[in-house]
Enzyme design. Structure first.
Site, PDB file in Angstrom:
ATOM      1  N   HIS A   1       2.105 -12.780  10.009  1.00 36.00           N
ATOM      2  CA  HIS A   1       2.971 -13.395   9.003  1.00 36.00           C
ATOM      3  C   HIS A   1       3.991 -14.222   9.774  1.00 36.00           C
ATOM      4  CE1 HIS A   1       5.164 -13.467   5.035  1.00 36.00           C
ATOM      5  NE2 HIS A   1       6.075 -13.938   5.878  1.00 36.00           N
TER       6      HIS A   1
ATOM      7  N   HIS B   1       2.173  -8.141  -8.609  1.00 36.87           N
ATOM      8  CA  HIS B   1       3.334  -7.338  -9.006  1.00 36.87           C
ATOM      9  C   HIS B   1       3.315  -7.262 -10.525  1.00 36.87           C
ATOM     10  CE1 HIS B   1       5.277  -7.336  -5.037  1.00 36.87           C
ATOM     11  NE2 HIS B   1       4.953  -8.606  -4.946  1.00 36.87           N
TER      12      HIS B   1
ATOM     13  N   HIS C   1      -7.381 -12.497   3.362  1.00 38.73           N
ATOM     14  CA  HIS C   1      -6.002 -12.006   3.244  1.00 38.73           C
ATOM     15  C   HIS C   1      -5.789 -11.572   1.800  1.00 38.73           C
ATOM     16  CE1 HIS C   1      -1.540 -12.298   4.392  1.00 38.73           C
ATOM     17  NE2 HIS C   1      -1.583 -11.808   3.158  1.00 38.73           N
TER      18      HIS C   1
ATOM     19  N   HIS D   1      -1.725 -17.515   5.866  1.00 36.14           N
ATOM     20  CA  HIS D   1      -1.098 -18.286   4.786  1.00 36.14           C
ATOM     21  C   HIS D   1      -0.153 -19.371   5.302  1.00 36.14           C
ATOM     22  CE1 HIS D   1       2.036 -15.386   5.639  1.00 36.14           C
ATOM     23  NE2 HIS D   1       1.532 -14.441   4.877  1.00 36.14           N
TER      24      HIS D   1
ATOM     25  N   HIS E   1      -3.954  -8.508  -0.946  1.00 37.77           N
ATOM     26  CA  HIS E   1      -3.163  -7.327  -1.274  1.00 37.77           C
ATOM     27  C   HIS E   1      -3.808  -6.619  -2.468  1.00 37.77           C
ATOM     28  CE1 HIS E   1       0.330  -8.441   1.265  1.00 37.77           C
ATOM     29  NE2 HIS E   1      -0.067  -9.675   0.984  1.00 37.77           N
ATOM     30  N   LEU E   2      -4.150  -5.362  -2.275  1.00 36.53           N
ATOM     31  CA  LEU E   2      -4.724  -4.569  -3.358  1.00 36.53           C
ATOM     32  C   LEU E   2      -3.757  -3.522  -3.900  1.00 36.53           C
ATOM     33  CD1 LEU E   2      -8.397  -3.948  -2.163  1.00 36.53           C
ATOM     34  CD2 LEU E   2      -7.625  -5.371  -4.069  1.00 36.53           C
ATOM     35  N   ARG E   3      -2.643  -3.294  -3.189  1.00 32.74           N
ATOM     36  CA  ARG E   3      -1.698  -2.243  -3.581  1.00 32.74           C
ATOM     37  C   ARG E   3      -2.416  -0.880  -3.569  1.00 32.74           C
ATOM     38  NH1 ARG E   3       1.749  -5.994  -2.102  1.00 32.74           N
ATOM     39  NH2 ARG E   3       2.257  -7.542  -3.708  1.00 32.74           N
TER      40      ARG E   3
ATOM     41  N   ASN F   1       0.582  -3.272   3.968  1.00 33.72           N
ATOM     42  CA  ASN F   1       2.014  -3.075   3.690  1.00 33.72           C
ATOM     43  C   ASN F   1       2.239  -2.263   2.415  1.00 33.72           C
ATOM     44  OD1 ASN F   1       1.060  -5.326   2.227  1.00 33.72           O
ATOM     45  ND2 ASN F   1       3.103  -6.229   2.078  1.00 33.72           N
TER      46      ASN F   1
ATOM     47  N   ALA G   1       8.101 -11.390  -4.517  1.00 30.84           N
ATOM     48  CA  ALA G   1       7.336 -12.551  -4.069  1.00 30.84           C
ATOM     49  C   ALA G   1       5.851 -12.259  -4.163  1.00 30.84           C
ATOM     50  CB  ALA G   1       7.712 -12.901  -2.630  1.00 30.84           C
TER      51      ALA G   1
ATOM     52  N   ASP H   1      -4.102 -14.418  -0.147  1.00 35.18           N
ATOM     53  CA  ASP H   1      -2.797 -13.756  -0.238  1.00 35.18           C
ATOM     54  C   ASP H   1      -2.497 -13.410  -1.693  1.00 35.18           C
ATOM     55  OD1 ASP H   1      -0.418 -12.596   0.579  1.00 35.18           O
ATOM     56  OD2 ASP H   1       0.675 -14.488   0.704  1.00 35.18           O
TER      57      ASP H   1
ATOM     58  N   LYS I   1      -1.995  -6.201  11.730  1.00 35.85           N
ATOM     59  CA  LYS I   1      -1.115  -7.142  11.023  1.00 35.85           C
ATOM     60  C   LYS I   1       0.299  -7.076  11.583  1.00 35.85           C
ATOM     61  CE  LYS I   1       0.365 -10.119   8.051  1.00 35.85           C
ATOM     62  NZ  LYS I   1       0.115 -10.166   6.606  1.00 35.85           N
TER      63      LYS I   1
END
Length: 344
Positions: free
Chosen positions: A137, A251, A14, A175, A16-18, A42, A263, A247, A100
């Site tokens: 989620h 940011h 899980h 998560h 996030h790479l943006r 996302n 978050a 996860d 997802k």
């Protein structure tokens, strides 16, 4: 005395790479230690179709550091308009590993998520037919439900009815943060559950005591100490139901340190050191490889990695406080304890 531990190279189930400058700045932090990662879809706009997943994968591959051995495992963002056949075709081609599910409004960039679960039933039924996992989620978004109770409410109101209505659907509870999540995952068929690095370390006091600590704010939010201890027991148990999904969610600092901070905890840089210390403290170093490198591939029907990673115990390791990106600095998660295991 120096102590070493060699395990199969881990995966992150899980992540996030943006995109854009953030992706280019932070992908090296994951690729350094992890061989594969389930990539969250996302973005804005979200990755909904197979064609969009292919384009995003190409951007990730082009951002890999030279010589890095890292494979992104792509996912599709489930919407009420998702085409079941597009999902099946993307999975059959090997392009997409999972779908997802975000309840609309549950977390960062989830506005396009699901409100009416009956409208996605054809997609879920098709996924059950082909054995394609659904990554969930697991929080309700009802404003009358306390934020600390949203995971438990989701299990009762949404997840259990959804699974009963779709026999054979393979589900990853992503998560998990509660004792209820641990108990439900452990007793279920066709269920796996990811646990993050930071939820093994922090409880809600870390966010709120002595002032608001924005870099410990994440969704699902950290819960009471009893829940953290349940997660620790699950992660270090050797039970193949549970595996690592960091996860890690970057940011830029201005977006975190604001009147309405985003978050997410960014843990890609130091996760393996943190986990080694956690498992050592719980007398479970012999189970670290299972949690990081074996249980996840087994659930997803993939081979474990042949390459290895070696951890060495010695003097405390110093990690950078921040990683600079073209979109601004990103603060690395601080576990508030010395880390004695370095990665080679």
């Amino acid at each position: 005395m120096t102590q070493t531990l060699t395990i199969r190279r881990p995966d992150d189930w899980h992540l996030h790479l943006r995109d854009g400058a953030m992706l280019r700045g932070l992908l090296p932090e994951t690729a350094r230690h992890f061989a594969r990662a389930i990539i969250m879809p996302n973005l804005v706009p979200p990755v909904v179709t197979g064609a969009e997943a292919a384009a995003y994968r190409d951007r990730i591959l082009s951002a890999r550091p030279e010589g890095a051995d890292f494979t992104p495992l792509m996912t599709l963002y489930l919407t009420e308009d998702t085409d079941p056949e597009d999902v099946a075709a993307a999975h059959a081609s090997g392009l997409v590993t999972a779908v997802k599910l975000y309840p609309a409004g549950a977390t960062t960039n989830s506005a396009s998520g699901v409100r009416d679960f009956d409208r996605v039933r054809p997609v879920l039924e098709r996924m059950a037919e082909i054995g394609m996992p659904l990554c969930v989620h697991g929080e309700v978004t009802d404003p009358e439900v306390d934020i600390f109770d949203r995971e438990a409410a989701f299990i009762d109101r949404v997840l259990d009815p959804l699974r009963r209505a779709t026999p054979g659907l393979r589900v990853v509870m992503e998560h998990i943060t509660t004792r209820q999540g641990v108990d439900y995952a452990r007793d279920g068929k066709d269920l796996g559950a990811t646990i993050t690095t930071h939820h093994l370390v922090i409880n809600r006091n870390h966010i709120l005591v002595g002032g608001i600590k924005p870099h410990y704010y994440c969704l699902p939010v950290a819960k009471r100490e009893e829940h953290r201890l349940a997660l620790r027991a699950a992660a270090t148990s050797g039970d193949p139901t549970f595996f690592l999904g960091t996860d890690s969610a970057p940011h830029a600092d201005p977006a975190k340190e604001s009147s309405c901070g985003c978050a997410g905890c960014f843990t890609a840089t130091n996760t393996m050191s943190i986990l080694a210390d956690v498992f050592e403290m719980d007398n479970a170093l012999d189970r670290l490889e299972g949690f990081t490198s074996l249980h996840g591939p087994a659930f997803y029907g993939l081979p474990a990695n042949d390459a290895t990673l070696t951890l060495t115990r010695g003097a405390p390791v110093n990690y950078p406080a921040k990683i600079e990106t073209g979109d601004g600095p990103v603060t690395v998660f601080d576990p508030q304890m010395p880390l004695h295991w370095s990665v080679s």
